[in-house]
Structures are given as structure tokens and as C-alpha cells.
Design a protein around this motif. Sequence first.
Motif, mmCIF file in Angstrom:
data_model
loop_
_atom_site.group_PDB
_atom_site.id
_atom_site.type_symbol
_atom_site.label_atom_id
_atom_site.label_comp_id
_atom_site.label_asym_id
_atom_site.label_seq_id
_atom_site.Cartn_x
_atom_site.Cartn_y
_atom_site.Cartn_z
ATOM 1 N N ALA B 76 48.029 46.391 39.539
ATOM 2 C CA ALA B 76 46.747 46.267 40.231
ATOM 3 C C ALA B 76 45.598 46.611 39.283
ATOM 4 C CB ALA B 76 46.712 47.184 41.456
ATOM 5 N N LEU B 121 32.498 32.419 44.149
ATOM 6 C CA LEU B 121 33.879 32.498 43.657
ATOM 7 C C LEU B 121 34.133 33.848 42.996
ATOM 8 C CD1 LEU B 121 36.578 31.063 43.017
ATOM 9 C CD2 LEU B 121 35.539 30.235 40.917
ATOM 10 N N LEU B 123 32.489 36.569 43.485
ATOM 11 C CA LEU B 123 32.448 37.600 44.522
ATOM 12 C C LEU B 123 33.841 37.807 45.106
ATOM 13 C CD1 LEU B 123 31.131 39.457 46.664
ATOM 14 C CD2 LEU B 123 30.546 37.418 47.962
ATOM 15 N N GLY B 124 34.527 36.698 45.420
ATOM 16 C CA GLY B 124 35.882 36.800 45.957
ATOM 17 C C GLY B 124 36.819 37.484 44.985
ATOM 18 N N ALA B 127 35.769 41.252 44.500
ATOM 19 C CA ALA B 127 36.041 42.031 45.717
ATOM 20 C C ALA B 127 37.541 42.270 45.862
ATOM 21 C CB ALA B 127 35.496 41.298 46.945
ATOM 22 N N ALA B 128 38.361 41.248 45.566
ATOM 23 C CA ALA B 128 39.811 41.415 45.653
ATOM 24 C C ALA B 128 40.292 42.452 44.643
ATOM 25 C CB ALA B 128 40.503 40.075 45.417
ATOM 26 N N GLY B 131 39.360 45.856 45.908
ATOM 27 C CA GLY B 131 40.270 46.242 46.989
ATOM 28 C C GLY B 131 41.628 46.674 46.457
ATOM 29 N N ALA B 132 42.179 45.892 45.531
ATOM 30 C CA ALA B 132 43.508 46.196 44.981
ATOM 31 C C ALA B 132 43.487 47.546 44.270
ATOM 32 C CB ALA B 132 43.940 45.089 44.022
ATOM 33 N N GLY B 135 43.063 50.366 46.859
ATOM 34 C CA GLY B 135 44.289 50.592 47.637
ATOM 35 C C GLY B 135 45.302 51.420 46.869
ATOM 36 N N VAL B 136 45.497 51.062 45.590
ATOM 37 C CA VAL B 136 46.475 51.782 44.765
ATOM 38 C C VAL B 136 45.959 53.182 44.428
ATOM 39 C CG1 VAL B 136 47.682 51.769 42.554
ATOM 40 C CG2 VAL B 136 47.455 49.657 43.857
#
Lengths: 195, 195
Positions: B76, B121, B123-124, B127-128, B131-132, B135-136
Amino acid sequence: MPSIDTPEAPLKSSTAPPPESKSSMGLVVDVALRVLLFATGLAAIIVMVTSKQSKMIPVAPGLAVPLDAKFNHSPAFIYFVAALSVACLYSVITGVLSVLALMRGGISTKLQFHFVMFDALLLGIVAAATGAEGGVAYIGLKGNSHTRWNKICNTYGSFCFHVAASFLLSLISSITLLLLVWLSLYVLSKKIARR
Amino acid sequence: MPSIDTPEAPLKSSTAPPPESKSSMGLVVDVALRVLLFATGLAAIIVMVTSKQSKMIPVAPGLAVPLDAKFNHSPAFIYFVAALSVACLYSVITGVLSVLALMRGGISTKLQFHFVMFDALLLGIVAAATGAEGGVAYIGLKGNSHTRWNKICNTYGSFCFHVAASFLLSLISSITLLLLVWLSLYVLSKKIARR
């Protein structure tokens, strides 16, 4: 193609007649994408929420206790469900507005701008949720030897299958939101070019 | 405000004179946001890459081995660095293009549309990645009792501080990209409304 010179028309209100049918073609695709967003979002939530799996885990020779794997054991998965719920609700509201605009024959430029703004915001939220879920799910799948986090997918196969499926579905949701932004931009660029 | 009727002008090329100074005001904010995106993106990468921490971990009484915590122990975090690198490179390219447009006095509508498309694009992607990483990192901070993943931040404090800082920086990057999309949309909406 006749070039009708009505510069102020699409700004007055959403009841203004559409300049041509191309705009309503874009609106049909818009509605279809919002339906797809709703379907994938709802499916991702359902698959994630129903992922609970119970297994007898041996703790000593001859002794096993039932241990659950549930989505709400992980904060990342809870955020995932929350974000996808927001996206689902959003897709219903904007989908209905799009259908209403389609029945009226066109969408106002102002409403379309608001759509793109919120589409972009939702894109960020859903992409972050997809990333968070994917990052945690990958640890569940492969583990991490450096931090001694053991993989759990060898034990909780059905749970992991649900998580993987909801990851793929939310990835499709993210891509759908990106396509919605791009579609609106394309329609708006045509509107600018036409004048 | 005089309504100048030049419908084709902004579509011909980017050398077309700007209708008024509002557009160049938007362009200044655009350049500032791209500089911010570059700065936060680069800082996030540097903070993440320099997060390595070595600690003597006791494995038996009187015996301790040095164990590292590095960002490339986690897939990640590797994705995070890759995504932020792309965002940095992108911000340099589009920043230079924006400055060139600013020096010429205005930006073509076509170029602006391409900017928004790629901004969305990116931004996606960013943002991912945020998030990853989040989360980790959260597992590292709090652990997860259900899967028996132990927290590591009590041991690797400096490593976790770096990870948390880079998370915040990439969050700012994501918000900057969202603001870039919104700003371009606002400028475009003014362009449509003016005509």
C-alpha cells in the motif's frame, strides 16, 4: 445544422427547451451511468455487509472455539460501507433529477455544473474508500511478514471472497463517477463550442 | 458589462486575447493550487521514503536483533509513493502550461477542459492512494484484535510519525486536486454565462 442564436436560453431555467437532441443523448448516458453507480454501490454494500463468516478455530488439542470474521471488525471496512452508502443515496437523488430533466427535454447548465462538482467530490470519497478497503484486504490476503500480520484468507475464504467482490464493485463505482465527470465535461464543452 | 459577440474566438487557439481579467485571476489561483499540489506531493513522498527506522527488538533474554521498519515493506505504501510521484510530475507539467498560458494572457477553453479531465483522474488516483495508506497506517497505529494484527507504532514511533505526516500531506494533495476541478468548473461556468 442550423445555428440558433439563443445565448441566454439555457441559463434562465431548467424548463428551457434543449438546443438539440445531442444534449438529451448525453442525458440518457448520464442516467444510465447513475443507475450503474447505484447498482454497483448497492451491490458492494450488500456483499460487504453479508460477508460474516463463522469458523471453529482450534485453540488447543481437542478444543475449538467459534470465531467470526465480520466487516465491522475493521474501521476501513466501516468507512467503506459508509462512503458507498453516501454514493448510493447520491446516485438516487441525482438519478431522479436527471430523469426529470430528461422528461422535460433538457438539463440546465447550472444544474449540470452542480452535478459535476458533487460528482468530483463523490469520486474522491469513493476512491479513498476503495483504496482503504483494498489496502486492508491485501493484508488479509497476503499478510505482512515484516510486521508479523498473518493472512486470514486461508481460514476465512468466504469472507475474503465477499471483500474482494465488494472491492471490484466499488472500483467500478469509482470509474463510473469518473466517467460521469468526463461525460458532463464533454457535454459542457459541446455547449461552449456550439455558441 | 458590454456583451462582446465573438462566439468562436476562445476555440481557435490559446493565443486568443482574454475576454477580461477575471479569467486570468482564475489562472493565478490555478497556478497557485498546482504549486501547492507539487509541494505537498513532493513533501509526502520525501517524508514517506525517509521513514526508515531501525530498532533493536528483543527476541530472547539478553538477545536483541536490529529490525527495520521501511515504507517498501507494505504494498500500500509503495502504491502511495507511485501515485504521489505521478501527481507531482503531473503538477509540474500542468503548472508550466498554466504559467505559459498566464504569460500569454489567457487559457484556451479546450486546454482547460483537458486539464479538468486529467485533474479528475488524478483526484481518483491520489484519493485511492491516501485511502490505502490511511487504512494500513491505522492498523499499524491501533492494531486489530480480531485478526491479531499487533500495532507497531508503540515500537516504531518515528516511522509512524512519518507515515502520519505523509498521510496528512497527501490528504491536502487530494483536496487541492478537488479544488482545482472546482475552480476550472467555476471559470468554465463563467465563460458559458458570459455569452
